[in-house]
Design a protein around this motif. Structure first.
Motif, PDB file in Angstrom:
ATOM      1  N   LEU A 163     -59.849 121.300   8.207  1.00 59.10           N
ATOM      2  CA  LEU A 163     -59.891 121.872   6.944  1.00 59.10           C
ATOM      3  C   LEU A 163     -60.168 120.766   6.173  1.00 59.10           C
ATOM      4  N   GLU A 164     -59.526 119.650   6.054  1.00 57.05           N
ATOM      5  CA  GLU A 164     -59.855 118.442   5.362  1.00 57.05           C
ATOM      6  C   GLU A 164     -61.163 117.875   5.356  1.00 57.05           C
ATOM      7  N   THR A 165     -61.550 117.897   6.671  1.00 53.06           N
ATOM      8  CA  THR A 165     -63.083 117.406   6.700  1.00 53.06           C
ATOM      9  C   THR A 165     -64.027 118.283   6.072  1.00 53.06           C
ATOM     10  N   ASN A 166     -63.753 119.552   5.989  1.00 45.66           N
ATOM     11  CA  ASN A 166     -64.580 120.509   5.102  1.00 45.66           C
ATOM     12  C   ASN A 166     -64.386 120.301   3.721  1.00 45.66           C
ATOM     13  N   LEU A 167     -63.545 119.647   3.395  1.00 47.70           N
ATOM     14  CA  LEU A 167     -63.207 119.344   1.901  1.00 47.70           C
ATOM     15  C   LEU A 167     -63.964 118.323   1.355  1.00 47.70           C
ATOM     16  N   LEU A 168     -64.537 117.281   2.379  1.00 50.03           N
ATOM     17  CA  LEU A 168     -65.086 116.288   1.952  1.00 50.03           C
ATOM     18  C   LEU A 168     -66.489 116.593   1.183  1.00 50.03           C
TER      19      LEU A 168
END
Length: 367
Positions: free
Chosen positions: A121-126
């Motif tokens: 999820l945090e990678t998608n937020l990049l």
């Protein structure tokens, strides 16, 4: 500076390890009153009180202030993103402004699976990952979360093992959330092509948040019982809409039929009717061939309404004998289109009947 702080915050969150008290919660938001919220919403909430992590992730968000918003929306190129807020902010927004109910289900995942979901999820937020091409049936707020869980806990949640979610097409599921006697409902169905008639599997039907919640709840022992965070306001059930498409188009069909039978249908009326229908057909043809909305391709409504009726109406309605072959050909196309559309969504027949009546009458004119 703001971009740097945003990137730093995401980096810190992505590297954080969840504690043993961390929870991954599927939150289902009830349908709203506006069209863009009519099908509900899905949120994935990561809650870890030990480490102070409270992050509610949503896919399928967009910005009305995007440059050329309506053109990009029409073309299917509007950028959609993943966003994150605190669960309290989500709760307050839906409670105070949207008045939409929320139901929470805690997912039973091990620590590795929870951390893997958080990392993804945090990678998608990049910034380089957060935008994506939204697809209503195939890649939306619900399917993204379904796929995220499946990726990091493969085979644990059997989305496909729910017989109550089988047997309906994508179109059928969509119409379940729309008012039957509505211009919006009729318009959306007119715009959809044959791909929307594919029978969705139980897993594919989880493009709707309610269905994803139902499939998740079916996994006994893998999710807690749904808990209502708050209930939506009661919706007043509207009576029959006498300004809806059923009434208006039925009256138009009767009027066209009566005037045609009496040979009292003037050229100007033909010009108006065929122009409106032809332009609508061109628009439907454009949606199916020139945009990124693949579910609008191969649309029988184009056959029923036939784009060339405009501008050719300027000539054939004035002299139908000269254009007899064209009128006969389009009449056959109209019959095929009406039957095909009726099988897909029967109220669409109302749109094609007035033009069909006029084509039949013009095709029998001798002089």
């Amino acid at each position: 500076m703001k971009k740097f702080l945003f990137f730093l915050l995401i980096t810190v969150a992505a590297k954080a390890q969840l504690s043993s008290k961390a929870e991954v919660v599927l939150v289902t938001v009830a349908p709203g009153k506006e069209l863009h919220s009519a099908f509900g919403h899905t949120i994935l909430w990561i809650n870890d009180p030990t480490n102070g992590i409270d992050r509610a992730y949503s896919y399928g968000t967009f910005d009305f202030n995007t440059e050329n918003f309506y053109l990009k929306f029409l073309m299917g190129t509007l950028p959609y993103t993943i966003s994150v807020h605190s669960m309290q902010d989500e709760f307050n927004y839906n409670l105070q402004y949207e008045k939409r109910g929320m139901i929470a289900q805690k997912l039973e995942l091990d620590s590795l699976q929870k951390n893997a979901i958080l990392q993804d999820l945090e990678t998608n937020l990049l910034p380089e990952n957060r935008e994506y091409a939204y697809k209503f049936f195939y890649d939306n707020c619900s399917t993204r979360i379904r796929d995220m869980i499946e990726k990091n806990a493969p085979g644990k949640y059997l989305w496909h093992a729910n017989p109550t979610l089988e047997g309906k097409s994508y179109r059928d599921w969509m119409n379940k959330y729309l008012a039957p006697n509505s211009w919006v409902t009729l318009g959306m169905n007119l715009a959809l092509g044959t791909p929307s008639n594919v029978k969705a599997t139980a897993a594919q039907s989880c493009y709707l948040p309610d269905n994803l919640a139902a499939a998740t709840n079916l996994s006994k022992g893998l999710s807690s019982n749904p808990v209502s965070l708050f209930d939506a306001e009661a919706v007043d059930i509207k009576g029959f809409d006498f300004t809806g498409p059923y009434v208006i188009l039925s009256l138009l069909t009767l009027l066209v039929g009566f005037l045609s039978f009496k040979n009292a249908f003037p050229f100007a009326a033909d010009l108006a009717l065929f122009t409106v229908i032809g332009l609508l057909a061109w628009f439907i043809f454009f949606l199916g061939t020139a945009t990124n909305h693949e579910v609008m391709a191969y649309n029988p409504a184009s056959l029923m309404l036939f784009p060339l009726n405009f501008p050719l109406v300027i000539w054939f309605a004035r002299n139908p004998v000269k254009w007899k072959f064209y009128i006969h050909m389009v009449t056959v196309f109209s019959v095929i289109g009406i039957i095909w559309c009726g099988v897909q969504f029967w109220p669409m027949i109302f749109v094609g009947l007035p033009i069909f009546i006029r084509l039949c009458r013009l095709s029998f004119i001798k002089k």
